[in-house]
Design an enzyme around this catalytic site. Sequence first.
Site, mmCIF file in Angstrom:
data_model
loop_
_atom_site.group_PDB
_atom_site.id
_atom_site.type_symbol
_atom_site.label_atom_id
_atom_site.label_comp_id
_atom_site.label_asym_id
_atom_site.label_seq_id
_atom_site.Cartn_x
_atom_site.Cartn_y
_atom_site.Cartn_z
ATOM 1 C CD GLU A 38 -3.006 -0.823 -0.025
ATOM 2 O OE1 GLU A 38 -3.009 0.262 -0.638
ATOM 3 O OE2 GLU A 38 -3.748 -1.766 -0.345
ATOM 4 C CE1 TYR A 121 -6.565 2.679 0.723
ATOM 5 C CE2 TYR A 121 -4.217 3.152 0.668
ATOM 6 C CZ TYR A 121 -5.299 2.402 0.250
ATOM 7 O OH TYR A 121 -5.108 1.362 -0.620
ATOM 8 C CG ASP A 139 -7.554 4.340 -2.627
ATOM 9 O OD1 ASP A 139 -8.792 4.364 -2.829
ATOM 10 O OD2 ASP A 139 -6.788 3.607 -3.286
#
Length: 348
Positions: A38, A121, A139
Amino acid sequence: MRINIENFRNDLLNWYDEYARVLPWRSEPLPYYVWVSEIMLQQTRVEAVKPYFARFIKRLPTLKDLAEVDDDELRKLWEGLGYYNRVRNMKKCAIECMDKYNGFLPSAYEELIELPGIGSYTAGAIASIAYKEVVPAVDGNVLRVFSRLLASYDDIGKESTKKKFHTIIQEYVSKDRPDAFNQAVMEIGAMVCVPNSAPRCNICPIVSYCQAYETGKEHVLPIKEKKLKRRIEKRTIVVMVHDGKVVLRKRPQTGLLADLYEFINLEGYHTKKQLKELFNDSYTIKSIEKLPTSKHIFSHVEWHMHGYLIEVENVNDELLASITDVDERYAIPTAFKAYKDMLKHYIK
């Protein structure tokens, strides 16, 4: 139009089960893998991230390895992904997890969000995907999907809008499959409900719920205020070569490209005559060759670069790096890629 959330979830998850891309961090969603992927994906496309992820995990397979890795090696592993402050925070986070959580990322969203470099996020992604906590991961893709879905005219660039949508989307997250739900919305945003004015509504599995599509506003939404115009800086890059090696200098520990290595980097544009005058006292210059210009765009500034390759007979107390060192040891920002490629061509 009021959305039937249960039907929406079912249609979304059925599509995801059939069309989701096979990705290494999805195939084995360990908390560490989810986190690393991520952070890498925040400014980089999935296909570009795959080799970086594989190399990073091979060298640093655990949080302990990340906490203990040499800083120069860590930056080299990150080279090309940009935003090096992110990987610095990852190491800080790993060290904190070793101290507080026995070498693991905590499972709770509220604990994750307190760690260095982990925002709302990323905390939501780790908590939901790796630990199955029922929490949204909001996101840019998710904001775009829900802005169109709900025909929202809130500016998605604002922090207040992100917080608002975090609360709204919480109601939508599947209680049974929060991991699949969040990844499904991200996937819709990446593959179908794409940016700008070209959403692929004809293949969207949730188009029947979309209020922007119903009102013909899918090409207008989401709303995002344009960024301020970037400042332009003129730079002169000097690739200084001695005996088949290049002079590298380390940037300051704070500011743009902090702690990374670079070629000699001068403010403003310099002529050959000015460079001879500048370097003549310290080096015996053999030749000066003008290189092509290059440009690199950062978030708030653009570097417009003129380049020179200067071959010298002597160096003083300088860091000299071989091509192997440049490739394998020292992290040189993408901003200098054009001159790095020219150096390789010259040396070979």
